[in-house]
Design a protein around this motif. Structure first.
Motif, PDB file in Angstrom:
ATOM      1  N   ILE A 115       0.867  -1.172   0.000  1.00 54.60           N
ATOM      2  CA  ILE A 115       0.000   0.000   0.000  1.00 54.60           C
ATOM      3  C   ILE A 115       0.908   1.227   0.000  1.00 54.60           C
ATOM      4  N   ARG A 116       0.573   2.190  -0.874  1.00 59.26           N
ATOM      5  CA  ARG A 116       1.429   3.367  -0.965  1.00 59.26           C
ATOM      6  C   ARG A 116       0.627   4.555  -1.510  1.00 59.26           C
ATOM      7  N   PHE A 117       1.097   5.745  -1.149  1.00 62.47           N
ATOM      8  CA  PHE A 117       0.548   6.959  -1.739  1.00 62.47           C
ATOM      9  C   PHE A 117       1.198   7.142  -3.101  1.00 62.47           C
ATOM     10  N   GLU A 118       0.403   7.516  -4.081  1.00 64.16           N
ATOM     11  CA  GLU A 118       0.934   7.828  -5.399  1.00 64.16           C
ATOM     12  C   GLU A 118       0.061   8.915  -6.009  1.00 64.16           C
ATOM     13  N   GLY A 119       0.661  10.049  -6.256  1.00 64.10           N
ATOM     14  CA  GLY A 119      -0.107  11.171  -6.804  1.00 64.10           C
ATOM     15  C   GLY A 119      -1.203  11.572  -5.839  1.00 64.10           C
ATOM     16  N   ASN A 120      -2.431  11.580  -6.332  1.00 60.88           N
ATOM     17  CA  ASN A 120      -3.578  11.965  -5.513  1.00 60.88           C
ATOM     18  C   ASN A 120      -4.375  10.784  -5.013  1.00 60.88           C
ATOM     19  N   GLY A 121      -3.750   9.638  -4.900  1.00 66.26           N
ATOM     20  CA  GLY A 121      -4.491   8.465  -4.463  1.00 66.26           C
ATOM     21  C   GLY A 121      -3.649   7.501  -3.669  1.00 66.26           C
ATOM     22  N   ILE A 122      -4.266   6.392  -3.346  1.00 61.91           N
ATOM     23  CA  ILE A 122      -3.596   5.301  -2.664  1.00 61.91           C
ATOM     24  C   ILE A 122      -3.642   4.093  -3.590  1.00 61.91           C
ATOM     25  N   ILE A 123      -2.511   3.446  -3.751  1.00 64.65           N
ATOM     26  CA  ILE A 123      -2.432   2.262  -4.597  1.00 64.65           C
ATOM     27  C   ILE A 123      -2.364   1.034  -3.691  1.00 64.65           C
ATOM     28  N   PHE A 124      -3.264   0.093  -3.919  1.00 70.81           N
ATOM     29  CA  PHE A 124      -3.273  -1.176  -3.202  1.00 70.81           C
ATOM     30  C   PHE A 124      -2.808  -2.276  -4.153  1.00 70.81           C
ATOM     31  N   SER A 125      -1.840  -3.067  -3.738  1.00 70.63           N
ATOM     32  CA  SER A 125      -1.487  -4.302  -4.443  1.00 70.63           C
ATOM     33  C   SER A 125      -2.137  -5.427  -3.654  1.00 70.63           C
ATOM     34  N   LEU A 126      -3.059  -6.131  -4.293  1.00 71.02           N
ATOM     35  CA  LEU A 126      -3.893  -7.107  -3.594  1.00 71.02           C
ATOM     36  C   LEU A 126      -3.681  -8.524  -4.097  1.00 71.02           C
ATOM     37  N   GLU A 127      -3.850  -9.458  -3.194  1.00 71.09           N
ATOM     38  CA  GLU A 127      -3.990 -10.866  -3.540  1.00 71.09           C
ATOM     39  C   GLU A 127      -5.337 -11.293  -2.972  1.00 71.09           C
ATOM     40  N   ILE A 128      -6.231 -11.705  -3.858  1.00 65.45           N
ATOM     41  CA  ILE A 128      -7.594 -12.027  -3.455  1.00 65.45           C
ATOM     42  C   ILE A 128      -7.865 -13.501  -3.730  1.00 65.45           C
ATOM     43  N   GLU A 129      -8.350 -14.190  -2.711  1.00 63.35           N
ATOM     44  CA  GLU A 129      -8.734 -15.593  -2.848  1.00 63.35           C
ATOM     45  C   GLU A 129     -10.251 -15.654  -2.774  1.00 63.35           C
ATOM     46  N   GLY A 130     -10.841 -16.000  -3.907  1.00 64.94           N
ATOM     47  CA  GLY A 130     -12.283 -16.100  -3.960  1.00 64.94           C
ATOM     48  C   GLY A 130     -12.743 -17.527  -3.778  1.00 64.94           C
ATOM     49  N   VAL A 131     -14.028 -17.734  -3.828  1.00 67.62           N
ATOM     50  CA  VAL A 131     -14.607 -19.063  -3.681  1.00 67.62           C
ATOM     51  C   VAL A 131     -14.145 -19.983  -4.804  1.00 67.62           C
ATOM     52  N   ARG A 132     -13.954 -19.437  -6.007  1.00 70.58           N
ATOM     53  CA  ARG A 132     -13.626 -20.249  -7.177  1.00 70.58           C
ATOM     54  C   ARG A 132     -12.241 -20.006  -7.753  1.00 70.58           C
ATOM     55  N   GLY A 133     -11.422 -19.210  -7.107  1.00 72.66           N
ATOM     56  CA  GLY A 133     -10.083 -18.972  -7.639  1.00 72.66           C
ATOM     57  C   GLY A 133      -9.430 -17.774  -6.981  1.00 72.66           C
ATOM     58  N   THR A 134      -8.189 -17.522  -7.390  1.00 74.97           N
ATOM     59  CA  THR A 134      -7.439 -16.401  -6.820  1.00 74.97           C
ATOM     60  C   THR A 134      -6.963 -15.478  -7.933  1.00 74.97           C
ATOM     61  N   THR A 135      -6.649 -14.258  -7.542  1.00 79.44           N
ATOM     62  CA  THR A 135      -6.107 -13.294  -8.492  1.00 79.44           C
ATOM     63  C   THR A 135      -5.265 -12.270  -7.746  1.00 79.44           C
ATOM     64  N   ARG A 136      -4.380 -11.653  -8.490  1.00 82.02           N
ATOM     65  CA  ARG A 136      -3.593 -10.523  -7.981  1.00 82.02           C
ATOM     66  C   ARG A 136      -3.954  -9.322  -8.829  1.00 82.02           C
ATOM     67  N   THR A 137      -4.083  -8.186  -8.179  1.00 84.28           N
ATOM     68  CA  THR A 137      -4.455  -6.979  -8.907  1.00 84.28           C
ATOM     69  C   THR A 137      -3.937  -5.757  -8.170  1.00 84.28           C
ATOM     70  N   GLU A 138      -3.999  -4.635  -8.853  1.00 85.19           N
ATOM     71  CA  GLU A 138      -3.628  -3.365  -8.269  1.00 85.19           C
ATOM     72  C   GLU A 138      -4.827  -2.439  -8.382  1.00 85.19           C
ATOM     73  N   VAL A 139      -5.182  -1.802  -7.285  1.00 80.76           N
ATOM     74  CA  VAL A 139      -6.357  -0.929  -7.246  1.00 80.76           C
ATOM     75  C   VAL A 139      -5.916   0.465  -6.846  1.00 80.76           C
ATOM     76  N   ASP A 140      -6.342   1.445  -7.638  1.00 84.43           N
ATOM     77  CA  ASP A 140      -6.083   2.849  -7.355  1.00 84.43           C
ATOM     78  C   ASP A 140      -7.345   3.403  -6.702  1.00 84.43           C
ATOM     79  N   ALA A 141      -7.225   3.793  -5.460  1.00 86.39           N
ATOM     80  CA  ALA A 141      -8.396   4.308  -4.728  1.00 86.39           C
ATOM     81  C   ALA A 141      -8.107   5.714  -4.231  1.00 86.39           C
ATOM     82  N   TRP A 142      -9.151   6.368  -3.812  1.00 88.68           N
ATOM     83  CA  TRP A 142      -9.062   7.652  -3.147  1.00 88.68           C
ATOM     84  C   TRP A 142      -8.492   8.738  -4.049  1.00 88.68           C
ATOM     85  N   GLN A 143      -9.090   8.912  -5.187  1.00 87.24           N
ATOM     86  CA  GLN A 143      -8.684  10.003  -6.086  1.00 87.24           C
ATOM     87  C   GLN A 143      -9.120  11.327  -5.498  1.00 87.24           C
ATOM     88  N   ARG A 144      -8.182  12.253  -5.384  1.00 91.02           N
ATOM     89  CA  ARG A 144      -8.523  13.577  -4.868  1.00 91.02           C
ATOM     90  C   ARG A 144      -8.591  14.558  -6.001  1.00 91.02           C
TER      91      ARG A 144
END
Length: 144
Positions: A115-144
């Motif tokens: 998790i890190r600040f970048e520009g006007n937001g926060i970037i999350f690097s995620l590993e998500i385990e769902g009921v039917r599989g897993t994935t890795r993704t990056e989410v840009d949240a909190w745009q100001r």
């Protein structure tokens, strides 16, 4: 008379009968649902894409903002928009993000790898385990 199935065969058969969940794709720059050339709204086509889109929607939605969502949908750290970075704890935001993601019915485990600040937001690097599989993704949240 009835076929005898091993446990893994039974699970595979159940997965084939259960449709993959989907959600509409969202354009985060224009804040509109994405449309195809025929004007129809685009839907996710794979389970990994569904998990990624669900994570983006959860991490960009403030809790209690929309009456259509339950009190478990969304995050609280969006109330901090506009505060100085020195007054915001990334550890707290990380915990809130993981709890919000794991409240989703399809997500069994979510881990914020970075998790890190970048520009006007926060970037999350995620590993998500769902009921039917897993994935890795990056989410840009909190745009100001």
């Amino acid at each position: 008379m009835f076929p005898q199935l091993q446990d893994n065969q039974l699970l595979k058969q159940q997965d084939e009968q259960t449709p993959i969940p989907w959600t509409y794709k969202f354009d985060w720059e224009t804040k509109q649902f994405r449309q195809g050339p025929d004007g129809r709204y685009l839907r996710t086509t794979s389970y990994a894409e569904y998990l990624e889109e669900a994570a983006k929607k959860i991490l960009n939605t403030r809790r209690f903002r929309y009456a259509i969502y339950s009190e478990r949908y969304g995050v609280d750290f969006l109330y901090e928009v506009g505060r100085m970075r020195s007054g915001i704890s990334l550890a707290t935001i990380k915990t809130q993000a993981q709890e919000a993601l794991e409240a989703h019915s399809e997500i069994e485990r979510a881990e914020v790898m970075d998790i890190r600040f970048e520009g006007n937001g926060i970037i999350f690097s995620l590993e998500i385990e769902g009921v039917r599989g897993t994935t890795r993704t990056e989410v840009d949240a909190w745009q100001r």
